[in-house]
Each structure stands twice: as C-alpha cells, then as structure tokens.
Design a protein around this motif. Structure first.
Motif: not given
Length: 411
Positions: A161-169
C-alpha cells in the motif's frame, strides 16, 4: 569510490553508472546495492535520488530563496520551463509547495514502512531501509537496499500500500497534487489535471489487469502462489510499479514475453510532467490520442474535456514522440551490435532506461563499457526529455519567406 562508501572496491564505470542511475531516478544497477555499497554509499545514492527527483532547478531556487536572494528573470524563465508554468508570479510559492509535499510524503512513508522493516531488521537498520525506500519510492527511483528487491515483501500489506501510494503521488506531478488539494473535484481541475488523473487511472487498471491475465499460470511469477488473493496482490504491485517506479515483487526475468512487451509500452509512456518520473509522459500520449481521434472524425480542432488544445502543444507532442522513438530505436540498434543477446532483453533494458523505471531482465550487469555508456545516455535523455536536448541544439529562426501550400499524400 571512496573506501567508506563500499564494502568492496568498485570501478569508475560502476560508480558513474550508479550515479547516473540515481540522479536520473532510474534504478538500474550494475552492482548489488545491498552487498557492495555501505551505509555511506547508500546515503550518497539517496541524496542523488532526492536531487534528481526534486529537480536541480527547483533545488537551486530553494537555496536561492533561503538565502534571501530575489528570483531573476533568467532564473525564472528556466524554472518556468522546468515546471511547465505559464506565469512568473507563483513560481517561488510553487517551489516551496513542492518541498512541503516531498517532506510530508517521505516522512509519512518512512514511518509506515518501519512497521514492516523494523521487525525483520532491527531498529537502526530497519529505520534506514524505511527511509531509503520512502525516498526511492516517492522519487520513482526503483533503488532498493535489498538484493532481491521487494520480493521478500511481495505479500506484505504495508509495503503493497505505502510504496505504490508514494510512487503514484510522485508520478502524477507536483502541479496535479496542488490542484487536487486546492480546487474542487473535477469542475475545478485544470485540463492537465483531468488528463493526468484519467490517464493514470486507465494505465493503472490496465496494467494490473493485463499482468494478472498474462501471468496467472506462469510458475515463475504469479503461479508460484496458490491463493487468488496472493496472485492478485503481486499482480497489483507489479502492474502499477512498472510505468514509473521500477520496484519488483517478483522475478522480472521470468515474465512472459507478452507481459514484457506490455511493460515496455508502459515504461515508455512513463509518468506525468513536473513529476519525479520520466518517459514520454501521460499527457503527451493523451494529446496524440486526442489528435488521432480528431483526425478520424475529420475535425480541424483538437479538443478534450470541453477544452481545445493549441496546435503548438500537438506539434510538441508529435516532436517528443518522434525524438523519443529515434532515441529508443538507435539505442536498441547499438546494443544489438555491441552486446548481442536476446532482443527482448535489450529492448526491455532500453525501454526501462528511457522511462527511468529501473526494471531489468537481469541484463544490466552483463553490459560492456560501451553498452553502459549507451544506457547512461538513454537514462539522461529519458529524465530531462528529448525535447530539452532539441531546444538546446536548435536555434530559433524567424522565417523570411512563405511558400505556397503543397499536397502530400499520407497513410
């Protein structure tokens, strides 16, 4: 190359390739980051990633502003082009907004990742792994302090959850984030934000769905997991990370050729303008699709979401796609001559370098010195954009003669 930076000595080529990969937020490696680089070497890589993701122009203006110096016309012009802005008035405010977004996102990401990394690696090392991956993820770098990447955390809920949210943002761009925060949903969004949000959603859904479909029965990737939930989890992470970030939670070399080809397309498309990602950019592809649709409908004006798109932007998108195609094709051709090997591996490597993604089918360590130089050039052009090089080399000339229109048969 200094002794405190590495556990084992590295060559100048190794150091130059790693530095280029870090500052262009790519993530391709010719040596193992975990085994070769000590803490101080990894810290240098993290700093280069931050500088590359934040943008050197943005960082320079932050220093300039902190020293109390006014932003000159020349610096403002460069920064305006770097951030794709049309006015000078809000540039400094936008830069400080970017800094706040970066700090808040990376601190929050590191704190959450500690929940997964600290139990396995202890307090100190776990904190460093969390900080490094948070910086790498938000800046879409794809560097990892783990030799097998994130395959050991393929089913970890926090990492997924955290890694994808970071790189999508980080991949949608600072301007879009500010737009989402400051303006009303949809009606208040600019045309750029609408294109980015719709295009990103389509690419995410399409990438994840096609990854699940194509890799479902592949024993090297999804089929090694027996539960449907586990396969969908890995498909989610790998499908969404391919376009910009470059982290891997499964064996990239074990992908089907059809999946690898799809990933090449996603990597070349890349992220958004004024973001931490590279590639053609989502809006560029979006504009070309709208122009194609207008041509098929026999319209002379390109429109999207109730707004018209200037002819200059369409020509810019065409030039960008043409120059990007030339860079990619030339690089593949040169590597086929100098390196040999499987065509899919080489094309995948070049696509990953141009999109500054960092995924590899275990081909990067096999590159010769010439091959490394080619990939470094492609990474650089993928980050700064081929049009930047074109504008740098070209001279603007005012036409003195106007010629009569001629007819050209196309298609």
């Amino acid at each position: 190359m200094l002794p405190p930076m590495t556990h084992t000595p590295i060559t100048l080529s190794d150091a130059l390739f790693t530095s280029t990969s870090a500052v262009t937020v790519t993530g391709l490696n010719v040596v193992d980051t975990e085994l070769v680089y000590a803490f101080w070497g990894q810290l240098v890589i993290a700093v280069l990633i931050q500088l590359g993701g934040l943008g050197l122009m943005t960082f320079a203006v932050l220093i300039w502003s902190a020293l109390g110096r006014p932003l000159g016309i020349t610096q403002g012009t460069y920064l305006r082009e770097d951030l794709n802005q049309t006015s000078y008035g809000k540039l400094t405010r936008l830069v400080w907004t970017i800094l706040r977004i970066v700090v808040m996102a990376e601190v929050a990401g590191a704190m959450l990742l500690c929940l997964s990394f600290m139990p396995h690696h202890g307090l100190g090392p776990g904190l460093w792994h969390a900080i490094f991956h948070s910086v790498s993820a938000f800046n879409n770098a794809g560097f990892s302090t783990f030799s097998p990447g994130l395959t050991g955390y393929a089913l970890d809920p926090v990492v997924n959850v955290v890694i994808p949210v970071l790189f999508i943002a980080g991949g949608i761009g600072y301007v879009v984030i500010a737009d989402l925060y400051q303006r009303a949903f949809w009606r208040g969004w600019s045309l750029h934000t609408r294109m980015m949000m719709v295009g990103t959603a389509i690419l995410i859904v399409g990438g994840v769905a096609m990854t699940a479909i194509l890799e479902w029965d592949n024993p090297n990737t999804l089929a090694q997991y027996h539960s449907i939930t586990a396969r969908l989890t890995v498909a989610w992470f790998q499908g969404v990370t391919t376009r910009t970030a470059g982290f891997n939670s499964t064996d990239i070399a074990g992908l089907e050729d059809s999946t690898s080809f799809m990933y090449m397309i996603l990597m070349i498309i890349g992220a958004g303008p004024t973001s931490t990602g590279g590639g053609l950019k989502v809006t560029t592809v979006f504009v070309m699709l709208l122009a194609t649709w207008a041509f098929l409908r026999r319209r002379t004006e390109v429109t999207g979401f109730g707004r018209s798109i200037p002819l200059g932007d369409v020509l810019k998108a065409m030039a960008l796609m043409a120059m990007a195609s030339a860079v990619i094709v030339t690089a593949i051709f040169l590597l086929l001559i100098s390196e040999g090997g499987d065509f899919v591996d080489i094309a995948f490597e070049v696509s990953s370098a141009f999109g500054t993604v960092g995924l590899s089918r275990a081909y990067t360590p096999e590159l010769s010195e010439f091959g490394r130089a080619v990939i470094m050039v492609v990474m650089f052009l993928g980050r700064v954009g081929p049009l930047t090089l074109g504008f740098f080399l070209a001279t603007r000339m005012v036409p003195r003669v106007r010629y009569p229109a001629g007819q050209v048969h196309l298609g």
